[in-house]
Design a protein around this motif. Structure first.
Motif, PDB file in Angstrom:
ATOM      1  N   ARG A 108      -2.564  72.434  80.279  1.00  0.00           N
ATOM      2  CA  ARG A 108      -2.401  72.567  81.732  1.00  0.00           C
ATOM      3  C   ARG A 108      -2.343  74.033  82.144  1.00  0.00           C
ATOM      4  O   ARG A 108      -2.894  74.424  83.173  1.00  0.00           O
ATOM      5  CB  ARG A 108      -1.147  71.834  82.188  1.00  0.00           C
ATOM      6  N   ALA A 109      -1.673  74.839  81.336  1.00  0.00           N
ATOM      7  CA  ALA A 109      -1.596  76.277  81.629  1.00  0.00           C
ATOM      8  C   ALA A 109      -2.982  76.907  81.561  1.00  0.00           C
ATOM      9  O   ALA A 109      -3.337  77.750  82.387  1.00  0.00           O
ATOM     10  CB  ALA A 109      -0.650  76.967  80.653  1.00  0.00           C
ATOM     11  N   MET A 110      -3.776  76.500  80.580  1.00  0.00           N
ATOM     12  CA  MET A 110      -5.128  77.051  80.450  1.00  0.00           C
ATOM     13  C   MET A 110      -5.997  76.652  81.640  1.00  0.00           C
ATOM     14  O   MET A 110      -6.767  77.468  82.143  1.00  0.00           O
ATOM     15  CB  MET A 110      -5.744  76.595  79.126  1.00  0.00           C
ATOM     16  N   ASN A 111      -5.857  75.412  82.101  1.00  0.00           N
ATOM     17  CA  ASN A 111      -6.607  74.971  83.281  1.00  0.00           C
ATOM     18  C   ASN A 111      -6.186  75.759  84.518  1.00  0.00           C
ATOM     19  O   ASN A 111      -7.030  76.193  85.306  1.00  0.00           O
ATOM     20  CB  ASN A 111      -6.418  73.474  83.513  1.00  0.00           C
ATOM     21  N   GLN A 112      -4.875  75.943  84.672  1.00  0.00           N
ATOM     22  CA  GLN A 112      -4.374  76.709  85.816  1.00  0.00           C
ATOM     23  C   GLN A 112      -4.875  78.156  85.751  1.00  0.00           C
ATOM     24  O   GLN A 112      -5.260  78.741  86.764  1.00  0.00           O
ATOM     25  CB  GLN A 112      -2.845  76.676  85.834  1.00  0.00           C
ATOM     26  N   ALA A 113      -4.892  78.726  84.557  1.00  0.00           N
ATOM     27  CA  ALA A 113      -5.352  80.100  84.390  1.00  0.00           C
ATOM     28  C   ALA A 113      -6.829  80.241  84.742  1.00  0.00           C
ATOM     29  O   ALA A 113      -7.240  81.231  85.360  1.00  0.00           O
ATOM     30  CB  ALA A 113      -5.105  80.557  82.949  1.00  0.00           C
ATOM     31  N   ARG A 114      -7.633  79.258  84.359  1.00  0.00           N
ATOM     32  CA  ARG A 114      -9.054  79.290  84.725  1.00  0.00           C
ATOM     33  C   ARG A 114      -9.232  79.295  86.238  1.00  0.00           C
ATOM     34  O   ARG A 114     -10.102  79.981  86.765  1.00  0.00           O
ATOM     35  CB  ARG A 114      -9.781  78.074  84.136  1.00  0.00           C
ATOM     36  N   GLN A 115      -8.410  78.535  86.932  1.00  0.00           N
ATOM     37  CA  GLN A 115      -8.524  78.428  88.388  1.00  0.00           C
ATOM     38  C   GLN A 115      -8.019  79.670  89.107  1.00  0.00           C
ATOM     39  O   GLN A 115      -8.506  80.002  90.188  1.00  0.00           O
ATOM     40  CB  GLN A 115      -7.751  77.203  88.883  1.00  0.00           C
ATOM     41  N   THR A 116      -7.047  80.341  88.534  1.00  0.00           N
ATOM     42  CA  THR A 116      -6.393  81.452  89.231  1.00  0.00           C
ATOM     43  C   THR A 116      -6.703  82.826  88.650  1.00  0.00           C
ATOM     44  O   THR A 116      -6.332  83.833  89.243  1.00  0.00           O
ATOM     45  CB  THR A 116      -4.867  81.263  89.214  1.00  0.00           C
ATOM     46  N   GLY A 117      -7.338  82.868  87.479  1.00  0.00           N
ATOM     47  CA  GLY A 117      -7.607  84.148  86.841  1.00  0.00           C
ATOM     48  C   GLY A 117      -6.405  84.721  86.122  1.00  0.00           C
ATOM     49  O   GLY A 117      -6.388  85.888  85.753  1.00  0.00           O
ATOM     50  N   ALA A 118      -5.388  83.894  85.916  1.00  0.00           N
ATOM     51  CA  ALA A 118      -4.171  84.354  85.236  1.00  0.00           C
ATOM     52  C   ALA A 118      -4.389  84.407  83.729  1.00  0.00           C
ATOM     53  O   ALA A 118      -5.310  83.806  83.190  1.00  0.00           O
ATOM     54  CB  ALA A 118      -3.008  83.421  85.553  1.00  0.00           C
ATOM     55  N   GLU A 119      -3.498  85.112  83.087  1.00  0.00           N
ATOM     56  CA  GLU A 119      -3.478  85.214  81.623  1.00  0.00           C
ATOM     57  C   GLU A 119      -2.468  84.204  81.097  1.00  0.00           C
ATOM     58  O   GLU A 119      -1.397  84.033  81.669  1.00  0.00           O
ATOM     59  CB  GLU A 119      -3.038  86.627  81.233  1.00  0.00           C
ATOM     60  N   VAL A 120      -2.799  83.507  80.003  1.00  0.00           N
ATOM     61  CA  VAL A 120      -1.859  82.579  79.371  1.00  0.00           C
ATOM     62  C   VAL A 120      -1.202  83.295  78.202  1.00  0.00           C
ATOM     63  O   VAL A 120      -1.877  83.874  77.354  1.00  0.00           O
ATOM     64  CB  VAL A 120      -2.567  81.293  78.881  1.00  0.00           C
ATOM     65  N   VAL A 121       0.118  83.241  78.177  1.00  0.00           N
ATOM     66  CA  VAL A 121       0.890  83.840  77.092  1.00  0.00           C
ATOM     67  C   VAL A 121       1.661  82.715  76.413  1.00  0.00           C
ATOM     68  O   VAL A 121       2.465  82.036  77.039  1.00  0.00           O
ATOM     69  CB  VAL A 121       1.872  84.913  77.621  1.00  0.00           C
TER      70      VAL A 121
END
Length: 66
Positions: free
Chosen positions: A36-49
């Motif tokens: 879910r974090a990876m999907n959210q990051a794809r949508q927002t351009g965020a980095e997953v840590v």
């Protein structure tokens, strides 16, 4: 004149807004959270840590009880 400390704090907050931190322990729930974090990051351009923690028991206590 703006306070330099405030400017630095604002910059740090802005940096944090672009990261998604996920605790991963190998469980099915943590794997779902990571996806879910990876999907959210794809949508927002965020980095997953990813982060993990473990409890290491105090071995001194184990020896004192024997």
């Amino acid at each position: 004149m703006p306070d330099q400390t405030t400017d630095q704090t604002t910059d740090q907050t802005t940096d944090r807004e672009h990261r998604i931190v996920v605790g991963v322990d190998g469980s099915p729930c943590s794997k779902t959270a990571l996806l879910r974090a990876m999907n959210q990051a794809r949508q927002t351009g965020a980095e997953v840590v990813e982060t993990a923690a473990a409890h290491i028991p105090n071995t001194d206590d184990a020896w004192s009880q024997s």
